[in-house]
Design an enzyme around this catalytic site. Structure first.
Site, PDB file in Angstrom:
ATOM      1  N   CYS A 137       0.634  -1.195  -0.082  1.00 15.45           N
ATOM      2  CA  CYS A 137       0.215   0.234  -0.338  1.00 15.45           C
ATOM      3  C   CYS A 137       0.769   1.375   0.210  1.00 15.45           C
ATOM      4  CB  CYS A 137      -0.991  -0.077   1.571  1.00 15.45           C
ATOM      5  SG  CYS A 137      -1.888   1.241   0.719  1.00 15.45           S
ATOM      6  N   CYS A 140      -0.797   3.981   1.665  1.00 19.57           N
ATOM      7  CA  CYS A 140      -0.718   4.160   2.810  1.00 19.57           C
ATOM      8  C   CYS A 140       1.007   4.482   3.869  1.00 19.57           C
ATOM      9  CB  CYS A 140      -0.610   2.965   3.996  1.00 19.57           C
ATOM     10  SG  CYS A 140      -2.203   2.451   3.163  1.00 19.57           S
ATOM     11  N   ASP A 141       1.569   4.199   3.150  1.00 22.72           N
ATOM     12  CA  ASP A 141       2.995   3.785   3.637  1.00 22.72           C
ATOM     13  C   ASP A 141       4.376   4.577   3.138  1.00 22.72           C
ATOM     14  OD1 ASP A 141       2.076   1.636   5.046  1.00 22.72           O
ATOM     15  OD2 ASP A 141       3.247  -0.118   3.734  1.00 22.72           O
TER      16      ASP A 141
HETATM   17  P1  FAD Z   1     -10.527  -5.375   6.041  1.00 23.89           P
HETATM   18  O1  FAD Z   1      -9.455  -4.691   6.997  1.00 23.89           O
HETATM   19  O2  FAD Z   1      -9.798  -5.578   5.080  1.00 23.89           O
HETATM   20  O3  FAD Z   1     -11.214  -6.805   6.863  1.00 23.89           O
HETATM   21  C1  FAD Z   1     -12.143  -7.157   7.023  1.00 23.89           C
HETATM   22  C2  FAD Z   1     -11.302  -9.202   7.722  1.00 23.89           C
HETATM   23  O4  FAD Z   1     -12.733  -9.287   8.321  1.00 23.89           O
HETATM   24  C3  FAD Z   1     -10.622  -9.875   7.388  1.00 23.89           C
HETATM   25  O5  FAD Z   1      -9.517  -9.349   7.049  1.00 23.89           O
HETATM   26  C4  FAD Z   1     -10.803 -11.106   8.248  1.00 23.89           C
HETATM   27  O6  FAD Z   1     -10.763 -10.742   9.056  1.00 23.89           O
HETATM   28  C5  FAD Z   1     -12.616 -10.620   8.094  1.00 23.89           C
HETATM   29  N1  FAD Z   1     -12.902 -11.384   6.990  1.00 23.89           N
HETATM   30  C6  FAD Z   1     -12.746 -11.783   5.876  1.00 23.89           C
HETATM   31  N2  FAD Z   1     -13.532 -12.676   5.132  1.00 23.89           N
HETATM   32  C7  FAD Z   1     -14.546 -13.028   6.458  1.00 23.89           C
HETATM   33  C8  FAD Z   1     -15.787 -14.249   7.003  1.00 23.89           C
HETATM   34  N3  FAD Z   1     -15.643 -15.050   5.824  1.00 23.89           N
HETATM   35  N4  FAD Z   1     -16.113 -14.658   8.261  1.00 23.89           N
HETATM   36  C9  FAD Z   1     -16.172 -13.816   8.887  1.00 23.89           C
HETATM   37  N5  FAD Z   1     -15.043 -12.740   9.162  1.00 23.89           N
HETATM   38  C10 FAD Z   1     -13.991 -11.759   8.210  1.00 23.89           C
HETATM   39  N6  FAD Z   1      -5.719   2.143   5.436  1.00 23.89           N
HETATM   40  C11 FAD Z   1      -5.452   3.842   5.595  1.00 23.89           C
HETATM   41  O7  FAD Z   1      -5.870   4.168   5.582  1.00 23.89           O
HETATM   42  N7  FAD Z   1      -4.411   4.139   6.117  1.00 23.89           N
HETATM   43  C12 FAD Z   1      -2.923   2.974   6.127  1.00 23.89           C
HETATM   44  O8  FAD Z   1      -1.770   3.755   6.783  1.00 23.89           O
HETATM   45  C13 FAD Z   1      -3.412   1.650   6.172  1.00 23.89           C
HETATM   46  N8  FAD Z   1      -2.148   1.474   5.700  1.00 23.89           N
HETATM   47  C14 FAD Z   1      -2.928  -0.086   5.757  1.00 23.89           C
HETATM   48  C15 FAD Z   1      -1.435  -0.879   5.326  1.00 23.89           C
HETATM   49  C16 FAD Z   1      -1.086  -2.331   4.467  1.00 23.89           C
HETATM   50  C17 FAD Z   1       0.139  -3.135   4.599  1.00 23.89           C
HETATM   51  C18 FAD Z   1      -2.397  -2.746   3.753  1.00 23.89           C
HETATM   52  C19 FAD Z   1      -2.744  -3.630   3.313  1.00 23.89           C
HETATM   53  C20 FAD Z   1      -3.622  -1.999   3.998  1.00 23.89           C
HETATM   54  C21 FAD Z   1      -3.077  -0.501   3.868  1.00 23.89           C
HETATM   55  N9  FAD Z   1      -4.970   0.585   4.838  1.00 23.89           N
HETATM   56  C22 FAD Z   1      -4.210   2.116   5.329  1.00 23.89           C
HETATM   57  C23 FAD Z   1      -5.262   0.138   4.052  1.00 23.89           C
HETATM   58  C24 FAD Z   1      -6.960  -0.282   4.630  1.00 23.89           C
HETATM   59  O9  FAD Z   1      -6.188  -1.273   5.841  1.00 23.89           O
HETATM   60  C25 FAD Z   1      -8.194  -0.650   4.492  1.00 23.89           C
HETATM   61  O10 FAD Z   1      -8.690   0.084   3.736  1.00 23.89           O
HETATM   62  C26 FAD Z   1      -9.354  -1.254   5.595  1.00 23.89           C
HETATM   63  O11 FAD Z   1      -8.775  -1.729   6.471  1.00 23.89           O
HETATM   64  C27 FAD Z   1     -10.153  -1.602   4.971  1.00 23.89           C
HETATM   65  O12 FAD Z   1     -10.811  -1.846   6.243  1.00 23.89           O
HETATM   66  P2  FAD Z   1     -12.613  -2.632   5.814  1.00 23.89           P
HETATM   67  O13 FAD Z   1     -13.520  -3.004   7.159  1.00 23.89           O
HETATM   68  O14 FAD Z   1     -12.723  -3.094   4.325  1.00 23.89           O
HETATM   69  O15 FAD Z   1     -11.991  -4.418   5.721  1.00 23.89           O
END
Ligand code: FAD
Ligand code: NDP
Length: 314
Positions: A137, A140-141
């Site tokens: 990302c 992000c980083d």
């Molecule tokens: P996610 O964070 O994708 O989490 C969803 C979670 O739901 C999954 O990981 C899993 O644990 C759970 N899940 C999945 N399927 C199931 C199932 N069937 N049953 C139960 N649970 C399940 N964004 C920023 O704004 N700032 C940053 O500094 C930043 N740094 C990042 C660094 C990295 C390395 C990465 C990979 C991403 C980064 N992001 C950052 C992006 C950010 O993390 C995502 O945009 C955000 O986390 C998305 O949130 P979400 O709620 O959609 O789900």
């Protein structure tokens, strides 16, 4: 009695939905997953170090700590959280059915916040140097001090790669973009952007094959498949922009998805094609993919679920 609302997921979208539905006295049940899609409960931010762009934390906050705080706030607002992965859903009729382990739980409304998982290449050295110069990302980083005025490498030829490479030129001394074919997949307008940027050099037909370094990334061994030649690029950053996989397999095509597997929502809402089922966060967003946008759509999903439940008689 069916649940009023079940939330599937554990990132910023799921917890924001839990906080809002909890405060609305809907007694939300959250399935946060148990290493679902290979990521710990808490979602993608558990895989990173500092988060510097989430409002409210001027000094920055570690990703896992931010997610711990969100989880604690969900519980404080009345959410019940189970560390289980949803393996199947049945959305054909109301109440909807959610399958976890050998149990089936019924619910009047469903919020899907299962996120997406950034694809990685798993080259030698990657595990050791993950978040020590290797990231998935750039937005992000990229601004972290370890990448300032350094040579950086982006892998991929799509819109994300172009966008991330362009973004990184704000901080880097030079950015190499490794493209595995002799063409970019990115849209024409994005391609023009990359070719016009003097800090960017595209290396065609080239892929990374090893990351070099001990405590931090110091180089990337690459292979040019056309010339069958391997060499080392001295670089301090390696950013994967090779796509994401939305975590939608468990839906078994019961919701309308786009051609890459993301849930389709009605523009400006979190409503899916099935009334009473809402999707928020990265599982329905392949453009912004940020914690704060995920949280924003989590709030929308909760308010829309609340409105839906208030207008139904079960
Ligand atoms: P996610 O964070 O994708 O989490 C969803 C979670 O739901 C999954 O990981 C899993 O644990 C759970 N899940 C999945 N399927 C199931 C199932 N069937 N049953 C139960 N649970 C399940 N964004 C920023 O704004 N700032 C940053 O500094 C930043 N740094 C990042 C660094 C990295 C390395 C990465 C990979 C991403 C980064 N992001 C950052 C992006 C950010 O993390 C995502 O945009 C955000 O986390 C998305 O949130 P979400 O709620 O959609 O789900
Ligand atoms: P894409 O799937 O479009 O592109 C992935 C790129 O990574 C491709 O060039 C692909 O190569 C390459 N790739 C995949 N696997 C590997 C591998 N193992 N080794 C080397 N290279 C690899 O993903 P994006 O994230 O770029 O885009 C996803 C969607 O989001 C697209 O629809 C895009 O248009 C959209 N988007 C739009 C933006 C905007 O409009 N501003 C910004 C970001 C994304 P190959 O081409 O050979 O398959």
């Amino acid at each position: 009695m069916p649940e009023k609302v079940i939330i599937i997921g554990s990132g910023p979208a799921a917890h924001t939905a839990a906080i809002y539905t909890g405060r609305a006295k809907l007694n939300p049940l959250v399935f946060e997953g148990m290493m679902a899609a290979g990521v710990a409960a808490g979602g993608q931010l558990t895989t990173t170090t500092e988060v510097e762009n989430y409002p409210g934390f001027p000094e920055g906050i570690s990703g896992p700590e931010l997610m711990e705080k969100m989880r604690a706030q969900s519980i404080k607002c009345g959410a019940r959280i189970k560390t289980q992965t949803v393996t199947q859903v049945d959305l054909k009729k109301q109440p909807f059915q959610v399958k976890v382990d050998f149990e089936i739980v019924e619910t009047e409304s469903l919020i899907i916040a299962t996120g997406a998982t950034a694809k990685r290449m798993n080259i030698p050295g990657e595990e050791k140097l993950w978040q020590k110069g290797i990231s998935a990302c750039a937005v992000c980083d990229g601004a972290l001090p370890i990448f300032r005025n350094k040579v950086l490498v982006v892998v991929g030829g799509g819109d994300s790669a172009v966008e991330e490479a362009t973004f990184l030129t704000k901080y880097a001394s030079k950015v190499y973009v490794l493209v595995r074919r002799d063409v970019l997949r990115a849209s024409k307008v994005m391609q023009e952007r990359i070719f016009a940027n003097k800090k960017i050099e595209v290396l065609w037909m080239t892929i990374p094959i090893e990351s070099i370094g001990d405590k931090k990334l110091e180089g990337v061994k690459v292979k040019n498949s056309e010339k069958n030649k391997e060499y080392v690029l001295e670089a301090n950053g390696l950013f994967y922009a090779i796509g994401h996989l939305p975590n939608t397999a468990f839906l078994n095509n019961q919701l309308e998805l786009d051609e890459t597997g993301y849930i389709k929502t009605k523009p400006g809402t979190t409503k899916t094609n099935i009334t009473g089922v809402f999707a928020c966060g990265d599982v329905q967003d392949k453009v912004y993919r940020q914690a704060v946008t995920a949280a924003g759509t989590g709030c929308m999903a909760a308010l829309e679920a609340e409105h839906f439940l208030a207008n139904q008689s079960f």
